[in-house]
Design a protein around this motif. Structure first.
Motif, PDB file in Angstrom:
ATOM      1  N   LEU A 160     -43.480  64.447  62.176  1.00 36.42           N
ATOM      2  CA  LEU A 160     -43.316  65.408  63.268  1.00 36.42           C
ATOM      3  C   LEU A 160     -41.859  65.840  63.407  1.00 36.42           C
ATOM      4  CD1 LEU A 160     -45.698  64.045  66.049  1.00 36.42           C
ATOM      5  CD2 LEU A 160     -45.956  66.127  64.696  1.00 36.42           C
ATOM      6  N   HIS A 161     -40.934  64.902  63.184  1.00 41.73           N
ATOM      7  CA  HIS A 161     -39.526  65.295  63.276  1.00 41.73           C
ATOM      8  C   HIS A 161     -39.140  66.201  62.109  1.00 41.73           C
ATOM      9  CE1 HIS A 161     -35.252  65.108  64.188  1.00 41.73           C
ATOM     10  NE2 HIS A 161     -35.065  64.957  62.891  1.00 41.73           N
ATOM     11  N   ALA A 162     -39.556  65.832  60.904  1.00 43.28           N
ATOM     12  CA  ALA A 162     -39.195  66.611  59.725  1.00 43.28           C
ATOM     13  C   ALA A 162     -39.859  67.986  59.728  1.00 43.28           C
ATOM     14  CB  ALA A 162     -39.590  65.860  58.457  1.00 43.28           C
ATOM     15  N   GLY A 163     -40.982  68.110  60.418  1.00 37.23           N
ATOM     16  CA  GLY A 163     -41.702  69.379  60.453  1.00 37.23           C
ATOM     17  C   GLY A 163     -41.389  70.212  61.686  1.00 37.23           C
ATOM     18  N   PRO A 164     -42.238  70.139  62.697  1.00 37.90           N
ATOM     19  CA  PRO A 164     -42.080  71.030  63.863  1.00 37.90           C
ATOM     20  C   PRO A 164     -40.790  70.832  64.644  1.00 37.90           C
ATOM     21  CG  PRO A 164     -43.809  69.381  64.235  1.00 37.90           C
ATOM     22  CD  PRO A 164     -43.465  69.331  62.793  1.00 37.90           C
ATOM     23  N   VAL A 165     -40.306  69.596  64.777  1.00 38.70           N
ATOM     24  CA  VAL A 165     -39.110  69.373  65.582  1.00 38.70           C
ATOM     25  C   VAL A 165     -37.883  70.041  64.958  1.00 38.70           C
ATOM     26  CG1 VAL A 165     -37.501  67.634  66.462  1.00 38.70           C
ATOM     27  CG2 VAL A 165     -39.959  67.262  66.655  1.00 38.70           C
ATOM     28  N   GLU A 166     -37.674  69.823  63.654  1.00 35.06           N
ATOM     29  CA  GLU A 166     -36.532  70.444  62.990  1.00 35.06           C
ATOM     30  C   GLU A 166     -36.645  71.970  63.004  1.00 35.06           C
ATOM     31  OE1 GLU A 166     -33.739  69.510  61.943  1.00 35.06           O
ATOM     32  OE2 GLU A 166     -33.819  67.344  61.682  1.00 35.06           O
ATOM     33  N   PHE A 167     -37.846  72.485  62.814  1.00 39.10           N
ATOM     34  CA  PHE A 167     -38.069  73.929  62.836  1.00 39.10           C
ATOM     35  C   PHE A 167     -37.734  74.505  64.214  1.00 39.10           C
ATOM     36  CE2 PHE A 167     -40.939  77.486  63.805  1.00 39.10           C
ATOM     37  CZ  PHE A 167     -40.572  78.384  62.809  1.00 39.10           C
ATOM     38  N   LEU A 168     -38.242  73.875  65.261  1.00 38.27           N
ATOM     39  CA  LEU A 168     -37.987  74.356  66.621  1.00 38.27           C
ATOM     40  C   LEU A 168     -36.526  74.167  67.013  1.00 38.27           C
ATOM     41  CD1 LEU A 168     -41.215  73.029  68.380  1.00 38.27           C
ATOM     42  CD2 LEU A 168     -40.668  75.412  67.844  1.00 38.27           C
ATOM     43  N   TYR A 169     -35.918  73.081  66.539  1.00 41.91           N
ATOM     44  CA  TYR A 169     -34.509  72.850  66.859  1.00 41.91           C
ATOM     45  C   TYR A 169     -33.632  73.942  66.261  1.00 41.91           C
ATOM     46  CZ  TYR A 169     -29.889  70.782  66.981  1.00 41.91           C
ATOM     47  OH  TYR A 169     -28.552  70.583  67.191  1.00 41.91           O
ATOM     48  N   TYR A 170     -33.953  74.360  65.051  1.00 39.07           N
ATOM     49  CA  TYR A 170     -33.181  75.431  64.416  1.00 39.07           C
ATOM     50  C   TYR A 170     -33.185  76.686  65.284  1.00 39.07           C
ATOM     51  CZ  TYR A 170     -32.085  79.275  61.237  1.00 39.07           C
ATOM     52  OH  TYR A 170     -31.550  80.406  60.673  1.00 39.07           O
ATOM     53  N   TRP A 171     -34.359  77.080  65.763  1.00 38.92           N
ATOM     54  CA  TRP A 171     -34.449  78.302  66.560  1.00 38.92           C
ATOM     55  C   TRP A 171     -33.881  78.118  67.961  1.00 38.92           C
ATOM     56  CZ3 TRP A 171     -34.873  82.722  64.336  1.00 38.92           C
ATOM     57  CH2 TRP A 171     -35.488  82.810  63.089  1.00 38.92           C
ATOM     58  N   LEU A 172     -34.005  76.914  68.510  1.00 33.58           N
ATOM     59  CA  LEU A 172     -33.366  76.637  69.802  1.00 33.58           C
ATOM     60  C   LEU A 172     -31.856  76.759  69.680  1.00 33.58           C
ATOM     61  CD1 LEU A 172     -33.266  75.614  72.739  1.00 33.58           C
ATOM     62  CD2 LEU A 172     -33.370  73.276  71.833  1.00 33.58           C
ATOM     63  N   HIS A 173     -31.309  76.200  68.603  1.00 35.01           N
ATOM     64  CA  HIS A 173     -29.860  76.256  68.392  1.00 35.01           C
ATOM     65  C   HIS A 173     -29.396  77.703  68.201  1.00 35.01           C
ATOM     66  CE1 HIS A 173     -26.182  74.156  66.340  1.00 35.01           C
ATOM     67  NE2 HIS A 173     -25.877  74.731  67.495  1.00 35.01           N
ATOM     68  N   ARG A 174     -30.162  78.481  67.470  1.00 36.37           N
ATOM     69  CA  ARG A 174     -29.819  79.894  67.304  1.00 36.37           C
ATOM     70  C   ARG A 174     -29.849  80.623  68.645  1.00 36.37           C
ATOM     71  NH1 ARG A 174     -31.312  83.250  62.035  1.00 36.37           N
ATOM     72  NH2 ARG A 174     -30.205  84.689  63.381  1.00 36.37           N
ATOM     73  N   LEU A 181     -37.711  68.740  73.300  1.00 33.67           N
ATOM     74  CA  LEU A 181     -37.976  68.939  71.876  1.00 33.67           C
ATOM     75  C   LEU A 181     -38.131  67.615  71.141  1.00 33.67           C
ATOM     76  CD1 LEU A 181     -38.224  70.961  69.555  1.00 33.67           C
ATOM     77  CD2 LEU A 181     -35.733  70.922  69.361  1.00 33.67           C
ATOM     78  N   PHE A 182     -37.180  66.718  71.324  1.00 32.70           N
ATOM     79  CA  PHE A 182     -37.217  65.447  70.602  1.00 32.70           C
ATOM     80  C   PHE A 182     -38.282  64.494  71.156  1.00 32.70           C
ATOM     81  CE2 PHE A 182     -32.646  66.597  69.692  1.00 32.70           C
ATOM     82  CZ  PHE A 182     -32.878  66.908  68.361  1.00 32.70           C
ATOM     83  N   ALA A 183     -38.844  64.830  72.300  1.00 28.82           N
ATOM     84  CA  ALA A 183     -39.901  63.993  72.859  1.00 28.82           C
ATOM     85  C   ALA A 183     -41.254  64.260  72.205  1.00 28.82           C
ATOM     86  CB  ALA A 183     -40.010  64.222  74.369  1.00 28.82           C
ATOM     87  N   ILE A 184     -41.342  65.323  71.407  1.00 32.50           N
ATOM     88  CA  ILE A 184     -42.629  65.664  70.770  1.00 32.50           C
ATOM     89  C   ILE A 184     -43.185  64.500  69.954  1.00 32.50           C
ATOM     90  CG2 ILE A 184     -43.723  67.141  69.036  1.00 32.50           C
ATOM     91  CD1 ILE A 184     -41.959  69.436  70.041  1.00 32.50           C
ATOM     92  N   PRO A 185     -42.403  63.887  69.040  1.00 34.06           N
ATOM     93  CA  PRO A 185     -42.951  62.745  68.293  1.00 34.06           C
ATOM     94  C   PRO A 185     -43.247  61.546  69.189  1.00 34.06           C
ATOM     95  CG  PRO A 185     -41.037  63.658  67.176  1.00 34.06           C
ATOM     96  CD  PRO A 185     -41.070  64.267  68.539  1.00 34.06           C
ATOM     97  N   LEU A 186     -42.373  61.307  70.180  1.00 37.98           N
ATOM     98  CA  LEU A 186     -42.542  60.147  71.051  1.00 37.98           C
ATOM     99  C   LEU A 186     -43.805  60.271  71.899  1.00 37.98           C
ATOM    100  CD1 LEU A 186     -38.830  59.685  72.221  1.00 37.98           C
ATOM    101  CD2 LEU A 186     -40.005  58.613  70.293  1.00 37.98           C
ATOM    102  N   LEU A 187     -44.013  61.440  72.488  1.00 38.41           N
ATOM    103  CA  LEU A 187     -45.209  61.645  73.303  1.00 38.41           C
ATOM    104  C   LEU A 187     -46.472  61.619  72.438  1.00 38.41           C
ATOM    105  CD1 LEU A 187     -44.092  64.436  75.799  1.00 38.41           C
ATOM    106  CD2 LEU A 187     -44.687  62.065  76.344  1.00 38.41           C
ATOM    107  N   THR A 188     -46.371  62.127  71.228  1.00 31.31           N
ATOM    108  CA  THR A 188     -47.544  62.157  70.343  1.00 31.31           C
ATOM    109  C   THR A 188     -48.022  60.748  70.010  1.00 31.31           C
ATOM    110  OG1 THR A 188     -46.840  64.252  69.355  1.00 31.31           O
ATOM    111  CG2 THR A 188     -48.428  62.930  68.129  1.00 31.31           C
TER     112      THR A 188
END
Length: 246
Positions: free
Chosen positions: A133-147, A187-194
């Motif tokens: 989950l971190h390597a997939g959706p989290v990193e993808f969403l983090y990139y766009w959040l940072h932008r 954002l980083f809570a996605i894997p933890l909550l899952t």
């Protein structure tokens, strides 16, 4: 402070000053008391470990700060060849606020979420889910959040506070307004909550994931190269697992 501070810039406990740690006191006292007085079958070891884990995060960050300032003072392999300004040191003194914030949410989640308490030490499926989950959706969403945070509207109200530090220190990585930390934690809570909601959570999946994020944040902002280039030449996939200050 950002150039045009937005809403939720200040931390809720800012007015408490050095007494801000009392925010965690009720949770810490309750977890320790429960662990000591309850029967062995009812004790929640994972809840008891939250406070020691928060302390270990502070120690981890402090080690990085000390190492970085030592290397900066020596002047070897500095990326930005300047000294650290006193204004920056003062601005970054509240680096532990994000740990208090995380700790409060950890305690809240442990007491309210089904599957958030009495965690086992290890579950392989939960660790794998966290990594994917971190390597997939989290990193993808983090990139766009940072932008998005570099868009002039959000940058001037929030993210410019982070970039006020030209000569970065490891802890510069977490120097953000409160609202920005809310976005990061969500954002980083996605894997933890899952893993909690799927019943696959474990102490290692939580502690390992957060420690990995802390390590990468500190490494990426320490203003000197810790990992030599030849390591990436020998193992090219490493560039997908970490990032460097330069």
């Amino acid at each position: 402070m950002a150039s045009k501070p937005g809403i939720l810039t200040d931390w809720p406990w800012k007015h408490l000053g050095s007494f801000k740690y009392v925010v965690l006191a009720p949770w810490v006292v309750h977890s320790m008391y429960s662990y000591m007085v309850k029967d062995e079958s009812e004790r929640d070891f994972s809840n008891f470990l939250i406070f020691p884990f928060l302390l270990s995060r502070m120690l981890h960050n402090q080690i990085w700060i000390s190492l970085s300032r030592y290397r900066t003072a020596k002047g070897n392999n500095r990326i930005v060849d300047k000294s650290i300004e006193f204004d920056q040191v003062d601005r970054e003194r509240n680096w532990d606020d994000q740990i208090l914030f995380n700790g409060t949410l950890f305690y809240l989640g442990a007491s309210t979420l089904k599957g958030g308490s009495h965690l086992p030490i290890w579950r392989t499926d939960g660790v794998i889910i966290t990594i994917l989950l971190h390597a997939g959706p989290v990193e993808f969403l983090y990139y766009w959040l940072h932008r998005a945070l570099h868009h002039h509207y959000l940058y001037s109200r929030y993210h410019s506070h982070h970039h006020s530090s030209i000569v970065t220190e490891p802890i510069t990585s977490v120097i953000h307004p409160f609202a920005e930390h809310i976005a990061y934690f969500t954002l980083f809570a996605i894997p933890l909550l899952t893993v909690v909601l799927t019943g696959t959570a474990s102490i290692v999946s939580f502690a390992g994931y957060v420690t990995y994020i802390d390590f990468m944040n500190n490494l990426g902002h320490c203003n000197f190269e810790l990992i030599p280039k030849w390591v990436f030449s020998i193992f090219p996939p490493l560039k997908y697992l970490m990032y460097t200050p330069s």
